[in-house]
Design an enzyme around this catalytic site. Structure first.
Site, PDB file in Angstrom:
ATOM      1  N   HIS A   1       3.916  14.152   0.625  1.00  0.00           N
ATOM      2  CA  HIS A   1       2.902  15.734   0.334  1.00  0.00           C
ATOM      3  C   HIS A   1       4.429  16.639   0.532  1.00  0.00           C
ATOM      4  O   HIS A   1       5.551  16.676   1.307  1.00  0.00           O
ATOM      5  CB  HIS A   1       1.711  15.644   1.367  1.00  0.00           C
ATOM      6  CG  HIS A   1       1.055  15.139   0.857  1.00  0.00           C
ATOM      7  ND1 HIS A   1       0.050  15.295  -0.069  1.00  0.00           N
ATOM      8  CD2 HIS A   1      -0.021  13.922   2.229  1.00  0.00           C
ATOM      9  CE1 HIS A   1      -0.744  14.600  -0.424  1.00  0.00           C
ATOM     10  NE2 HIS A   1      -1.377  13.656   1.170  1.00  0.00           N
TER      11      HIS A   1
ATOM     12  N   GLY B   1      -1.793  12.267   5.249  1.00  0.00           N
ATOM     13  CA  GLY B   1      -1.294  11.635   5.161  1.00  0.00           C
ATOM     14  C   GLY B   1       0.231  11.612   5.646  1.00  0.00           C
ATOM     15  O   GLY B   1       0.343  12.702   5.973  1.00  0.00           O
TER      16      GLY B   1
ATOM     17  N   LEU C   1       2.670   6.352  -4.941  1.00  0.00           N
ATOM     18  CA  LEU C   1       4.006   6.925  -5.233  1.00  0.00           C
ATOM     19  C   LEU C   1       4.003   7.621  -6.190  1.00  0.00           C
ATOM     20  O   LEU C   1       4.946   8.363  -6.358  1.00  0.00           O
ATOM     21  CB  LEU C   1       4.760   5.489  -6.452  1.00  0.00           C
ATOM     22  CG  LEU C   1       4.866   4.170  -5.788  1.00  0.00           C
ATOM     23  CD1 LEU C   1       5.866   3.363  -7.522  1.00  0.00           C
ATOM     24  CD2 LEU C   1       6.353   4.635  -4.909  1.00  0.00           C
ATOM     25  N   ARG C   2       2.478   9.001  -6.542  1.00  0.00           N
ATOM     26  CA  ARG C   2       2.530  10.191  -7.114  1.00  0.00           C
ATOM     27  C   ARG C   2       2.270  10.227  -8.243  1.00  0.00           C
ATOM     28  O   ARG C   2       1.828  11.221  -9.015  1.00  0.00           O
ATOM     29  CB  ARG C   2       2.495  11.220  -6.500  1.00  0.00           C
ATOM     30  CG  ARG C   2       2.533  11.032  -4.675  1.00  0.00           C
ATOM     31  CD  ARG C   2       1.603  11.043  -4.428  1.00  0.00           C
ATOM     32  NE  ARG C   2       1.273  11.144  -2.381  1.00  0.00           N
ATOM     33  CZ  ARG C   2      -0.139  11.099  -2.355  1.00  0.00           C
ATOM     34  NH1 ARG C   2      -1.063  10.625  -2.082  1.00  0.00           N
ATOM     35  NH2 ARG C   2      -0.283  11.143  -1.078  1.00  0.00           N
TER      36      ARG C   2
ATOM     37  N   ASP D   1       1.141   2.376   3.853  1.00  0.00           N
ATOM     38  CA  ASP D   1       0.059   3.713   3.196  1.00  0.00           C
ATOM     39  C   ASP D   1       1.026   5.179   2.881  1.00  0.00           C
ATOM     40  O   ASP D   1       0.447   6.400   3.223  1.00  0.00           O
ATOM     41  CB  ASP D   1      -1.379   3.869   3.942  1.00  0.00           C
ATOM     42  CG  ASP D   1      -2.422   4.913   3.657  1.00  0.00           C
ATOM     43  OD1 ASP D   1      -2.091   5.312   1.830  1.00  0.00           O
ATOM     44  OD2 ASP D   1      -2.786   5.553   4.242  1.00  0.00           O
TER      45      ASP D   1
ATOM     46  N   ASN E   1      -4.707   6.182  -7.432  1.00  0.00           N
ATOM     47  CA  ASN E   1      -4.971   7.606  -7.137  1.00  0.00           C
ATOM     48  C   ASN E   1      -4.614   8.938  -7.106  1.00  0.00           C
ATOM     49  O   ASN E   1      -3.883   9.884  -7.031  1.00  0.00           O
ATOM     50  CB  ASN E   1      -5.767   7.728  -5.568  1.00  0.00           C
ATOM     51  CG  ASN E   1      -4.840   8.243  -4.905  1.00  0.00           C
ATOM     52  OD1 ASN E   1      -3.828   7.717  -4.803  1.00  0.00           O
ATOM     53  ND2 ASN E   1      -5.205   8.437  -3.749  1.00  0.00           N
TER      54      ASN E   1
ATOM     55  N   HIS F   1       0.422  -0.991   0.018  1.00  0.00           N
ATOM     56  CA  HIS F   1      -0.122  -0.216  -0.192  1.00  0.00           C
ATOM     57  C   HIS F   1       1.193   1.190   0.099  1.00  0.00           C
ATOM     58  O   HIS F   1       1.417   1.689   1.081  1.00  0.00           O
ATOM     59  CB  HIS F   1      -1.556   0.111   1.262  1.00  0.00           C
ATOM     60  CG  HIS F   1      -1.979   1.394   0.885  1.00  0.00           C
ATOM     61  ND1 HIS F   1      -3.244   0.808   1.438  1.00  0.00           N
ATOM     62  CD2 HIS F   1      -1.575   2.390   0.774  1.00  0.00           C
ATOM     63  CE1 HIS F   1      -3.806   1.856   1.128  1.00  0.00           C
ATOM     64  NE2 HIS F   1      -3.286   3.071   0.803  1.00  0.00           N
TER      65      HIS F   1
HETATM   66 ZN   LIG Z   1      -6.652   4.846   2.123  1.00  0.00          ZN
END
Ligand SMILES: [Zn+2]
Length: 430
Positions: free
Chosen positions: A310, A325, A63-64, A306, A94, A60
């Site tokens: 940022h 996050g 990697l953006r 996760d 996402n 999870h």
């Molecule tokens: Zn999540």
């Protein structure tokens, strides 16, 4: 080319291995594990006092890339993975655009092949644009290598939609990984609803906002037979539901992050450290203790980070405005060793199950064992190295860790992916 790893403490619970031995690797595969091995030519490394385990996988990770390369990209994110001891990560979809079709899957695979320092297993979105309305091109994504489906970052709000997702995914034998969040109940919640939201005067994100979707998705797992994986579980009751589902024989698994194990809402003080703003939020100390009990008794299947990078400017804002996050790839293994293995709460074998064996099994990717014939994806750990978590020490582009300043024991020193070193003596191999 041959590689000989000498005198390592090799641990692999899959084959009951826990002894000091040598490993010979040739052409990316393990060819021999045993005593007093030698090779005619090649590289020899003395791993005395170090532990070698089947390569760790974090299932999870954000990697953006594409779309948010200012936070992280596939090159920097997989470097952080290698630094943290991982041979593979599962990338969440996402991004911008969302990975909801075959072109997106191919893009991530191509970038990983080009710039990656770890294997990247690609997960595809369940719904187009993560909107929870229309199914993504699931079959096409499977044909192009997607290993799992998830709308992570969001809960799928409609039960009927979730059922269709699970019906489709089960046709391809793929697991659906769920971020459980009832939007109507959670709303603009910033922190766990309870003592901390009251004390800090912020909107609460109640445990029930997570538990309702866990209960619903377990029911839909029963209805559809689709393998269900609950992402970043945070509450004692949620974990009990998973226990019951498992006892019933349903194909349900779950994961926990180190921050939900080793931090709680009590850590969010009037300093309003935005690195502690995560989704789902840090819960109560009791919840954290229940999750640790679940790790110890095997109810928790996998440890994941996760990893959610940022930029500083995004996190350097008022708590309510900062994004959710924290990063985790570079601290996960050390936090688990420091807080659980070194304390005698779990064994090294359990750690390997949680961070290597089970994540691979849940994703359905290649199994790695420390025996001849296996691909040589290996993690080498110095169980005694003591180090301090600092922003400067991070390989990730971002520094939003909730553990800055922590002194940890144990760290990955070397990582081999397909027999090639990505990390050697603690340094990324370029
Ligand atoms: Zn999540």
């Amino acid at each position: 080319m041959a590689l000989l790893l000498k005198n390592a403490h090799v641990i692999d619970p899959q084959i009951g291995l826990n002894e000091v031995a040598d490993i010979v690797i040739r052409d990316g595969k393990i060819v021999e594990v045993g005593q007093n091995l030698s090779i005619e030519k090649g590289i020899e490394r003395d791993l005395r006092e170090k532990i070698v385990v089947p390569g760790l996988v974090d299932m999870h990770v954000h990697l953006r890339e594409p779309g948010f390369e200012q936070k992280e990209d596939i090159a920097s994110g997989t470097r952080a993975a290698a630094k943290g001891g991982f041979t593979g990560v599962c990338a969440m979809p996402n991004t911008l655009p969302v990975i909801d079709n075959a072109v997106g899957v191919e893009y991530v695979k191509a970038r990983a092949a080009q710039a990656g320092k770890a294997r990247v297993y690609v997960s595809g979105a369940c719904s187009q644009g993560l909107k929870g309305e229309t199914l993504s091109e699931m079959g096409d994504m499977v044909a192009h290598g997607a290993v799992a489906f998830t709308d992570d970052g969001r809960g799928i709000q409609g039960a009927g939609m979730m059922r269709r997702v699970m019906d489709y995914a089960s046709q391809f034998g793929k697991v659906v990984m769920v971020h459980c969040q009832d939007d109507d109940l959670v709303g603009e919640g910033q922190v766990n609803e309870g003592v901390v939201s009251t004390r800090l005067g912020m909107l609460g994100w109640p445990a029930e906002g997570e538990e309702l979707e866990i209960a619903r998705d377990i029911a839909l797992c029963r209805l559809t037979g689709c393998p269900l994986h609950i992402q970043h579980i945070t509450t004692a009751r949620g974990l009990d539901m998973v226990r019951e589902a498992k006892a019933e024989g349903l194909p349900v698994t779950c994961e926990v992050t180190p921050h939900h194990l080793f931090l709680s809402e009590d850590d969010i003080t009037d300093e309003y450290n935005t690195c502690l703003k995560v989704n789902p939020p840090l819960r109560t100390q009791k919840d954290a203790e229940a999750l640790i009990a679940g790790v110890i008794d095997g109810s928790v299947d996998a440890i994941v980070t996760d990893h959610a990078p940022h930029t500083d400017f995004e996190k350097d804002r008022e708590f309510e405005l900062a994004p959710f996050g924290m990063i985790g790839l570079e601290t996960s293994l050390s936090l688990m060793i420091t807080n659980l293995v070194a304390q005698g709460k779990i064994t090294w074998e359990q750690l390997v199950e949680l961070m290597s064996v089970n994540p691979r099994a849940i994703l359905g990717v290649e199994k790695i064992t420390l025996e001849p014939g296996s691909t040589a994806d290996l993690t080498v750990i110095d169980p005694r190295e003591v180090w301090t978590v600092t922003r400067e020490g991070m390989v990730s582009k971002s520094g939003n860790s909730g553990f800055l300043g922590a002194e940890l024991t144990g760290r990955a020193t070397d990582v081999y992916v397909g027999g090639y070193a990505t990390l050697e003596d603690g340094m990324i191999v370029e």
